[in-house]
Design a protein around this motif. Structure first.
Motif, mmCIF file in Angstrom:
data_model
loop_
_atom_site.group_PDB
_atom_site.id
_atom_site.type_symbol
_atom_site.label_atom_id
_atom_site.label_comp_id
_atom_site.label_asym_id
_atom_site.label_seq_id
_atom_site.Cartn_x
_atom_site.Cartn_y
_atom_site.Cartn_z
ATOM 1 N N ASP A 1 -25.000 36.809 25.089
ATOM 2 C CA ASP A 1 -25.559 35.907 26.095
ATOM 3 C C ASP A 1 -26.613 34.978 25.499
ATOM 4 O O ASP A 1 -26.844 33.885 26.022
ATOM 5 C CB ASP A 1 -26.182 36.717 27.238
ATOM 6 N N HIS A 2 -27.246 35.422 24.434
ATOM 7 C CA HIS A 2 -28.305 34.623 23.820
ATOM 8 C C HIS A 2 -27.788 33.719 22.705
ATOM 9 O O HIS A 2 -28.563 32.935 22.150
ATOM 10 C CB HIS A 2 -29.395 35.536 23.249
ATOM 11 N N THR A 3 -26.507 33.817 22.371
ATOM 12 C CA THR A 3 -25.981 33.017 21.268
ATOM 13 C C THR A 3 -26.017 31.526 21.582
ATOM 14 O O THR A 3 -26.415 30.709 20.752
ATOM 15 C CB THR A 3 -24.537 33.447 20.951
ATOM 16 N N LEU B 1 -34.910 42.468 8.553
ATOM 17 C CA LEU B 1 -34.008 41.809 9.493
ATOM 18 C C LEU B 1 -32.688 41.420 8.834
ATOM 19 O O LEU B 1 -31.616 41.541 9.446
ATOM 20 C CB LEU B 1 -34.685 40.565 10.071
ATOM 21 N N ILE B 2 -32.751 40.945 7.596
ATOM 22 C CA ILE B 2 -31.533 40.583 6.878
ATOM 23 C C ILE B 2 -30.649 41.805 6.668
ATOM 24 O O ILE B 2 -29.426 41.764 6.860
ATOM 25 C CB ILE B 2 -31.890 39.915 5.533
ATOM 26 N N THR B 3 -31.260 42.922 6.289
ATOM 27 C CA THR B 3 -30.496 44.151 6.083
ATOM 28 C C THR B 3 -29.860 44.623 7.381
ATOM 29 O O THR B 3 -28.675 44.988 7.425
ATOM 30 C CB THR B 3 -31.414 45.247 5.518
ATOM 31 N N TRP B 4 -30.645 44.620 8.463
ATOM 32 C CA TRP B 4 -30.126 45.091 9.754
ATOM 33 C C TRP B 4 -29.000 44.199 10.270
ATOM 34 O O TRP B 4 -27.957 44.694 10.703
ATOM 35 C CB TRP B 4 -31.268 45.128 10.766
ATOM 36 N N SER B 5 -29.188 42.882 10.241
ATOM 37 C CA SER B 5 -28.171 41.978 10.767
ATOM 38 C C SER B 5 -26.906 42.003 9.926
ATOM 39 O O SER B 5 -25.791 41.964 10.460
ATOM 40 C CB SER B 5 -28.728 40.553 10.842
ATOM 41 N N SER B 6 -27.043 42.086 8.611
ATOM 42 C CA SER B 6 -25.863 42.144 7.751
ATOM 43 C C SER B 6 -25.092 43.440 7.957
ATOM 44 O O SER B 6 -23.855 43.439 8.021
ATOM 45 C CB SER B 6 -26.276 42.007 6.280
ATOM 46 N N ALA B 7 -25.813 44.547 8.096
ATOM 47 C CA ALA B 7 -25.137 45.818 8.377
ATOM 48 C C ALA B 7 -24.436 45.775 9.734
ATOM 49 O O ALA B 7 -23.330 46.318 9.888
ATOM 50 C CB ALA B 7 -26.145 46.960 8.323
ATOM 51 N N LYS C 1 -22.564 22.032 12.806
ATOM 52 C CA LYS C 1 -22.626 23.294 13.525
ATOM 53 C C LYS C 1 -23.934 24.002 13.163
ATOM 54 O O LYS C 1 -24.505 23.754 12.105
ATOM 55 C CB LYS C 1 -21.426 24.171 13.155
ATOM 56 N N PRO C 2 -24.407 24.888 14.045
ATOM 57 C CA PRO C 2 -25.670 25.584 13.741
ATOM 58 C C PRO C 2 -25.656 26.312 12.392
ATOM 59 O O PRO C 2 -26.636 26.254 11.649
ATOM 60 C CB PRO C 2 -25.811 26.567 14.910
ATOM 61 N N THR C 3 -24.529 26.967 12.077
ATOM 62 C CA THR C 3 -24.455 27.670 10.796
ATOM 63 C C THR C 3 -24.505 26.697 9.632
ATOM 64 O O THR C 3 -25.194 26.944 8.625
ATOM 65 C CB THR C 3 -23.166 28.503 10.720
ATOM 66 N N ASP C 4 -23.802 25.570 9.744
ATOM 67 C CA ASP C 4 -23.823 24.569 8.680
ATOM 68 C C ASP C 4 -25.216 23.951 8.531
ATOM 69 O O ASP C 4 -25.657 23.651 7.412
ATOM 70 C CB ASP C 4 -22.800 23.473 8.968
ATOM 71 N N SER D 1 -28.687 35.002 8.728
ATOM 72 C CA SER D 1 -28.102 36.324 8.895
ATOM 73 C C SER D 1 -28.174 36.775 10.350
ATOM 74 O O SER D 1 -27.198 37.310 10.893
ATOM 75 C CB SER D 1 -28.829 37.319 7.983
ATOM 76 N N VAL D 2 -29.314 36.569 11.011
ATOM 77 C CA VAL D 2 -29.464 36.989 12.406
ATOM 78 C C VAL D 2 -28.557 36.169 13.315
ATOM 79 O O VAL D 2 -27.922 36.708 14.235
ATOM 80 C CB VAL D 2 -30.937 36.867 12.842
ATOM 81 N N PHE D 3 -28.461 34.851 13.072
ATOM 82 C CA PHE D 3 -27.610 34.015 13.920
ATOM 83 C C PHE D 3 -26.135 34.390 13.761
ATOM 84 O O PHE D 3 -25.385 34.397 14.736
ATOM 85 C CB PHE D 3 -27.819 32.541 13.573
ATOM 86 N N GLN D 4 -25.709 34.697 12.544
ATOM 87 C CA GLN D 4 -24.329 35.133 12.345
ATOM 88 C C GLN D 4 -24.054 36.461 13.042
ATOM 89 O O GLN D 4 -22.968 36.664 13.595
ATOM 90 C CB GLN D 4 -24.035 35.249 10.847
ATOM 91 N N ALA D 5 -25.022 37.371 13.032
ATOM 92 C CA ALA D 5 -24.843 38.651 13.723
ATOM 93 C C ALA D 5 -24.726 38.441 15.228
ATOM 94 O O ALA D 5 -23.910 39.100 15.895
ATOM 95 C CB ALA D 5 -26.018 39.577 13.410
ATOM 96 N N MET D 6 -25.507 37.520 15.774
ATOM 97 C CA MET D 6 -25.407 37.212 17.205
ATOM 98 C C MET D 6 -24.072 36.563 17.533
ATOM 99 O O MET D 6 -23.476 36.817 18.590
ATOM 100 C CB MET D 6 -26.564 36.303 17.619
ATOM 101 N N THR D 7 -23.569 35.720 16.635
ATOM 102 C CA THR D 7 -22.295 35.040 16.877
ATOM 103 C C THR D 7 -21.135 36.011 16.859
ATOM 104 O O THR D 7 -20.187 35.893 17.654
ATOM 105 C CB THR D 7 -22.083 33.945 15.825
#
Length: 303
Positions: free
Chosen positions: A119-121, A195-201, A41-44, A103-109
């Motif tokens: 839509d972009h996930t 970006l990590i801070t923003w996506s995690s928040a 998977k993309p996350t893995d 972090s950004v991909f998880q936020a999009m998911t």
């Protein structure tokens, strides 16, 4: 040997050994997972590259420093020193970039279905396979530029010794090196940290809203279990707080070492300990979901 030196030796040895074993454990898990399913998977996939960068950071920075505190000093020549510093900087940059990508991909998911990010996930998951190798190649070229600049500076007539790392020494800095480092390393790392801070928040807010929506349904059943979004929120909070704490502290200490002409070795030791804390700590946060029992079950299912 006083108690301070003994404590430093034990801490470095324990941290390096624990970090290597933890990252190798997860690396073995993903290799077995890929051998069983022939895809990830993309996350893995991002996590596997993050673990590889973590391992490279520990091997290039933790192992030499552990050898230094145990008495083996100045065991690298100029070429070996430059190559080792190249690997350290390259691994650190890839590690931060991969953490940001995860972090950004998880936020999009986790974004709601009506959100524009949803839509972009699907599109983003298709580009993960090529974006991660591009990240490795990008930082490989950047740090190769620093390596070549250092090599040509070593061949010049005016050579001054700069920083002493314990296992080797480098030539002095100049304005060109400082400008290149600030433009190609510090600025991207700072941007990735934001970006990590923003996506995690964002993930924490999304999970909290989801928990509030279903809270009435669960309370009607009288269940007090720890639900998935609660566990996910806890993991994100732990990873975010750990990364920001150790990254900020490591950056401040590295800046102090770079700016201060005279500094004690205790500052160097603390700086290197903090820079290795997150690569050594993150495998055990991930292991909360992927235990050794999961690894053995995968092998048993394959058989």
């Amino acid at each position: 040997m006083n108690i301070w030196n003994l404590a430093i030796r034990i801490i470095f040895l324990s941290q390096t050994t624990t970090g290597i074993l933890g990252n190798l454990h997860l690396k073995l898990y993903y290799l077995v997972l890929y051998y069983r399913e022939y895809t990830l998977k993309p996350t893995d996939l991002i996590l596997m590259h993050l673990i590889s960068a973590n391992t490279l950071v520990i091997l290039s920075a933790g192992v030499p420093q552990t050898m230094v505190v145990w008495g083996l000093k100045q065991f690298l020549n100029d070429l070996g020193c430059d190559l080792l510093l190249y690997i350290q900087g390259f691994a650190r940059s890839v590690f931060i970039g991969t953490t940001c990508l995860l972090s950004v991909f998880q936020a999009m998911t986790l974004s709601p279905r009506k959100s524009c990010w949803n839509d972009h996930t699907v599109k983003a998951s298709k580009y993960i396979d090529c974006s991660i190798p591009l990240l490795w190649v990008f930082y490989m070229v950047i740090w190769f530029t620093f390596l070549m600049h250092t090599f040509f500076k070593m061949n010049s007539k005016n050579i001054t010794r700069g920083r002493d790392f314990g296992y080797c020494s480098t030539v002095g800095r100049d304005e060109i090196s400082d400008s290149l480092y600030a433009a190609l390393v510090i600025c991207p790392e700072s941007f990735f940290a934001v970006l990590i801070t923003w996506s995690s928040a964002s993930m924490i807010v999304i999970l909290y809203r989801h928990k509030r929506k279903v809270q009435n349904i669960r309370s009607s059943h009288g269940s007090r279990r720890n639900y998935p979004e609660s566990r996910a929120t806890q993991n994100i909070l732990v990873l975010l707080a750990t990364f920001l704490a150790f990254y900020t502290l490591s950056t401040i200490l590295r800046g102090c070492i770079a700016l201060l002409y005279h500094h004690g070795w205790w500052l160097v030791y603390i700086s290197r300990l903090t820079s290795l804390c997150f690569p050594c700590f993150v495998p055990f946060v991930i292991m909360r979901h992927y235990s050794i029992l999961s690894l053995f079950s995968l092998i048993w299912l394959r058989k």
